[in-house]
Design a protein around this motif. Structure first.
Motif, PDB file in Angstrom:
ATOM      1  N   GLY A  92       0.826  -1.205   0.000  1.00 14.37           N
ATOM      2  CA  GLY A  92       0.000   0.000   0.000  1.00 14.37           C
ATOM      3  C   GLY A  92       0.864   1.259   0.000  1.00 14.37           C
ATOM      4  O   GLY A  92       0.606   2.211  -0.738  1.00 14.37           O
ATOM      5  N   ASN A  93       1.903   1.253   0.832  1.00 13.79           N
ATOM      6  CA  ASN A  93       2.796   2.419   0.886  1.00 13.79           C
ATOM      7  C   ASN A  93       3.397   2.716  -0.489  1.00 13.79           C
ATOM      8  O   ASN A  93       3.415   3.858  -0.945  1.00 13.79           O
ATOM      9  N   SER A 121       2.308   1.646  -3.375  1.00 14.14           N
ATOM     10  CA  SER A 121       1.266   1.979  -4.362  1.00 14.14           C
ATOM     11  C   SER A 121       1.029   3.481  -4.396  1.00 14.14           C
ATOM     12  O   SER A 121       0.924   4.078  -5.467  1.00 14.14           O
ATOM     13  N   THR A 122       0.920   4.073  -3.213  1.00 10.69           N
ATOM     14  CA  THR A 122       0.652   5.517  -3.196  1.00 10.69           C
ATOM     15  C   THR A 122       1.909   6.322  -3.510  1.00 10.69           C
ATOM     16  O   THR A 122       1.849   7.332  -4.192  1.00 10.69           O
ATOM     17  N   GLU A 123       3.061   5.867  -3.031  1.00  9.31           N
ATOM     18  CA  GLU A 123       4.277   6.677  -3.193  1.00  9.31           C
ATOM     19  C   GLU A 123       4.894   6.535  -4.584  1.00  9.31           C
ATOM     20  O   GLU A 123       5.458   7.492  -5.111  1.00  9.31           O
ATOM     21  N   SER A 141       3.612   4.360  -7.534  1.00  9.64           N
ATOM     22  CA  SER A 141       2.891   3.916  -8.744  1.00  9.64           C
ATOM     23  C   SER A 141       3.097   4.884  -9.896  1.00  9.64           C
ATOM     24  O   SER A 141       3.247   4.488 -11.049  1.00  9.64           O
ATOM     25  N   ASN A 142       3.068   6.160  -9.545  1.00 10.72           N
ATOM     26  CA  ASN A 142       3.118   7.211 -10.554  1.00 10.72           C
ATOM     27  C   ASN A 142       4.555   7.602 -10.907  1.00 10.72           C
ATOM     28  O   ASN A 142       4.777   8.477 -11.728  1.00 10.72           O
ATOM     29  N   GLN A 143       5.529   6.943 -10.236  1.00 15.82           N
ATOM     30  CA  GLN A 143       6.931   7.352 -10.411  1.00 15.82           C
ATOM     31  C   GLN A 143       7.782   6.248 -11.042  1.00 15.82           C
ATOM     32  O   GLN A 143       8.706   6.534 -11.787  1.00 15.82           O
ATOM     33  N   ARG A 150       4.824  -0.238 -10.164  1.00 14.82           N
ATOM     34  CA  ARG A 150       3.378  -0.382 -10.381  1.00 14.82           C
ATOM     35  C   ARG A 150       3.044  -1.812 -10.829  1.00 14.82           C
ATOM     36  O   ARG A 150       2.077  -2.408 -10.357  1.00 14.82           O
ATOM     37  N   MET A 173       3.137  -4.097  -7.856  1.00 14.84           N
ATOM     38  CA  MET A 173       1.965  -3.920  -6.984  1.00 14.84           C
ATOM     39  C   MET A 173       0.745  -4.635  -7.578  1.00 14.84           C
ATOM     40  O   MET A 173       0.017  -5.338  -6.883  1.00 14.84           O
ATOM     41  N   LEU A 222      -4.070   1.715   5.930  1.00 16.57           N
ATOM     42  CA  LEU A 222      -3.689   3.122   5.743  1.00 16.57           C
ATOM     43  C   LEU A 222      -4.245   3.965   6.900  1.00 16.57           C
ATOM     44  O   LEU A 222      -3.546   4.787   7.493  1.00 16.57           O
ATOM     45  N   THR A 234       0.195   7.291   4.172  1.00 14.61           N
ATOM     46  CA  THR A 234       1.165   6.197   4.076  1.00 14.61           C
ATOM     47  C   THR A 234       2.594   6.733   4.074  1.00 14.61           C
ATOM     48  O   THR A 234       3.479   6.132   4.653  1.00 14.61           O
ATOM     49  N   LEU A 270      -6.308   3.942  -3.603  1.00 16.63           N
ATOM     50  CA  LEU A 270      -4.939   3.405  -3.637  1.00 16.63           C
ATOM     51  C   LEU A 270      -4.807   2.353  -4.737  1.00 16.63           C
ATOM     52  O   LEU A 270      -3.856   2.351  -5.528  1.00 16.63           O
ATOM     53  N   LYS A 302      -4.906   3.795  -8.190  1.00 16.50           N
ATOM     54  CA  LYS A 302      -3.608   4.390  -8.524  1.00 16.50           C
ATOM     55  C   LYS A 302      -2.625   3.305  -8.965  1.00 16.50           C
ATOM     56  O   LYS A 302      -1.907   3.475  -9.945  1.00 16.50           O
TER      57      LYS A 302
END
Lengths: 192, 192
Positions: free
Chosen positions: A105-106, A108-110, A112-114, A119, A122, A168, B109, B168, B171
């Motif tokens: 989860g951590n 995924s949010t931190e 995924s977009n980077q 991604r 996950m 979360l 997170t 999440l 994303k």
């Protein structure tokens, strides 16, 4: 005494560090310092911090997979099996006082977009746990212990995602309550 | 033409940057570059990146609060109100192609375990949205449109947390499906 394996030393140290502090807040220097290995040795074993991150995620996912093996034990009734699984997952969160959350989860949010490869990792991890949950739920639907109005895959994916939300929130609150509430609601309402 | 307000320029630029990239991956230099202001001007307005982060979270929470105002419109039936609220929240995620997530979830997170004031801000934001959801659910329980076997506060907190999990997952998957599934499950099962 056997010489410690530097690569293993880096991975096992990073497992804790990346889980507790996050990916971007942890530098290669932090990792080599904590592992007690020379900074220069890092790049003998990993092409980048991302490459290490992917190995750490694999290690973490393997650990969760060992708990998820509980879901395959057909000697235990489906609802009881789900309870045992989430009890073990809650115990994992209790062990760090609800401060670390789930690494999946951590990240995924931190990340995924980077980091595209993160991604993908996950997605694969969530698909794996979702499939195990779906199998137990389908089994419960067949034996009548779980409500069967909705498809097992849909219920499983919702439960899997809701678990991430509960973890979360437990991290934000530094409290067990969101995890206990999740179990109450999933077993007492969503699947009942 | 009025001289642009440097502080406002920094906050509005950071709102997008911290939401899309995260807190630790964004440097003060990134922010001042994107805002088109001298790096030195940052510390005239903020004591630290953390201080800016807290202002940005307040700005973000105010924005979500405007959507959450839908939940107070008693001219719309409770379940329909919930649907409208989550539809608007989904539209917010669609606008960035499911790449940014919810800033509150992202920071929960990434930062709960790192910045105590951020954890407090997250708790307050979740308590706020949870209270609004609980009021609508309680109203639906009174008029018989929402199942009343479980306390409205418990249902609301579970739904609020499950939303974070769905965002999440959306994303991680870069997909709308987890959000649509959330709505199906919450309106069709959890509250039905």
């Amino acid at each position: 005494m056997a010489k410690p394996n530097v690569k293993e030393q880096i991975v096992s140290t990073s497992l804790n560090l990346l889980h507790s502090k996050g990916f971007n807040a942890t530098s290669v220097q932090d990792i080599t310092d904590a592992a007690g290995v020379p900074k220069g040795s890092f790049y003998n074993h990993f092409s980048s911090k991302e490459a290490l991150g992917l190995e750490v995620v694999q290690r973490y996912t393997d650990g969760v997979g060992q708990i998820a093996a509980l879901l395959k034990d057909r000697s235990v009734a489906p609802l009881q099996r789900l309870r045992q699984y989430f009890d073990r997952m809650i115990a994992g969160n209790t062990a760090n006082d609800y401060n670390h959350g789930c690494m999946l989860g951590n990240f995924s949010t931190e990340l995924s977009n980077q980091i595209p490869a993160m991604r993908v990792a996950m997605r694969q991890a969530f698909a794996g746990s979702g499939a195990l949950l779906a199998a137990v739920i389908a089994e419960g639907q067949r034996d009548g212990s779980i409500a069967s109005a909705l498809p097992a895959e849909d219920l499983a994916a919702f439960v899997n995602d809701a678990w991430q939300g509960a973890v979360l929130r437990a991290k934000a609150e530094q409290s067990r309550e969101p995890l206990d509430r999740f179990v109450r609601m999933v077993l007492g309402r969503v699947l009942a």
